[in-house]
Design a protein around this motif. Structure first.
Motif, short mmCIF file in Angstrom:
data_model
loop_
_atom_site.label_atom_id
_atom_site.label_comp_id
_atom_site.label_asym_id
_atom_site.label_seq_id
_atom_site.Cartn_x
_atom_site.Cartn_y
_atom_site.Cartn_z
N ASN A 123 41.30 45.35 31.02
CA ASN A 123 42.33 44.81 30.26
C ASN A 123 43.66 44.89 30.85
OD1 ASN A 123 42.35 47.50 29.65
ND2 ASN A 123 41.88 47.44 27.42
N TYR A 174 43.79 41.77 33.50
CA TYR A 174 43.58 40.28 33.07
C TYR A 174 44.28 39.55 32.66
CZ TYR A 174 40.05 36.84 31.61
OH TYR A 174 39.50 35.63 31.31
N ASN A 175 44.52 38.29 33.04
CA ASN A 175 45.17 37.16 32.54
C ASN A 175 44.84 35.98 32.73
OD1 ASN A 175 45.67 36.47 35.44
ND2 ASN A 175 47.29 37.82 35.84
N ASP A 176 45.59 34.81 32.49
CA ASP A 176 45.11 33.43 32.33
C ASP A 176 44.67 33.15 33.66
OD1 ASP A 176 45.68 33.42 29.76
OD2 ASP A 176 47.59 32.51 30.06
N GLU A 177 45.06 33.52 35.02
CA GLU A 177 44.53 32.97 36.18
C GLU A 177 43.13 33.64 36.65
OE1 GLU A 177 47.61 34.33 39.05
OE2 GLU A 177 49.09 33.10 38.04
N CYS A 178 42.77 34.79 35.72
CA CYS A 178 41.42 35.07 36.08
C CYS A 178 40.35 34.28 35.63
CB CYS A 178 41.24 36.50 35.58
SG CYS A 178 42.44 37.75 36.09
N ASN A 179 39.17 34.43 36.23
CA ASN A 179 37.91 33.26 35.92
C ASN A 179 37.21 34.23 34.97
OD1 ASN A 179 35.75 32.01 35.49
ND2 ASN A 179 35.42 31.96 38.02
N PRO A 180 37.23 33.89 33.54
CA PRO A 180 36.49 34.59 32.59
C PRO A 180 34.89 34.78 32.80
CG PRO A 180 37.14 32.51 31.68
CD PRO A 180 37.84 32.52 33.16
#
Length: 212
Positions: free
Chosen positions: A96, A99-105
């Motif tokens: 956390n 982690y951001n929107d560019e990371c693959n969940p």
């Protein structure tokens, strides 16, 4: 790939990422057996009265530079270096924290790693360091220069009404100290527990550079 953890409470992870901290000491645990008694067996050797002096071999083993005796742990096993020169190591951070929107969940597992970096996967870490050198020494043998490499901050204290003087600070602390070693003594006791400096244990000294 392995991971390495730095203390967040005292700002050391951030100091690594900013390139301020380029060295770390890790206590040898358990401490190596002292081979200085072995030295006295070699009555004609120039080092017969010298204390144990540990060096690190290319294969990661640790031995005394005088008698060649391998540094042993309790139980008799030969000590091996956790990180070797040239090794790329991931800087542990909780998921956390970056982690951001560019990371693959799909790559990030549920669980404790989101808040506790002890449980993160090294291959998911955004930053890495390369080990450039390693040696063994007593904790209190640290030089003023190495204190700064460990993250101690050089600044000033005083006022224009009196005079300014050099001072040294532990990261995330406003208390000034007169020497780099005074500040590092406080830092290592914060990181490794009260009394660590006074015990003066053998430590691995790692130099490193940020590569990612």
């Amino acid at each position: 790939m392995k991971k390495i953890m730095f203390n967040d409470k005292n700002g050391l992870t951030q100091a690594v990422l900013e390139g301020i901290k380029t060295q770390t000491r890790r206590i040898m645990n358990p401490q190596p057996e002292d081979c200085s008694t072995v030295h006295r067996w070699y009555k004609s050797a120039y080092w017969k009265d010298k204390p144990m002096s540990l060096v690190v071999n290319e294969d990661g083993s640790v031995y005394c530079e005088f008698c060649g005796y391998g540094a042993k742990l309790e139980g008799g096993s030969i000590f091996r270096l956790p990180y070797k020169v040239g090794e790329i190591v991931a800087v542990a951070q909780s998921y956390n924290s970056f982690y951001n929107d560019e990371c693959n969940p799909n790559l990030f597992p549920n669980g404790a790693g989101w808040t506790n970096k002890m449980y993160v996967k090294p291959e998911l870490m955004p930053h890495q360091i390369r080990i450039t050198n390693v040696r063994v020494e007593r904790l209190q043998d640290i030089s003023d220069e190495d204190c700064l490499k460990e993250g101690i901050i050089k600044g000033q204290c005083g006022s224009a009404d009196t005079h300014f003087m050099d001072a040294y600070y532990v990261p995330n602390d406003i208390q000034p100290y007169c020497t780099p070693q005074d500040a590092y003594e406080i830092l290592i006791d914060k990181v490794s527990g009260k009394g660590t400096w006074e015990r003066n244990p053998y430590v691995f000294v790692y130099d490193f550079e940020l590569v990612k």
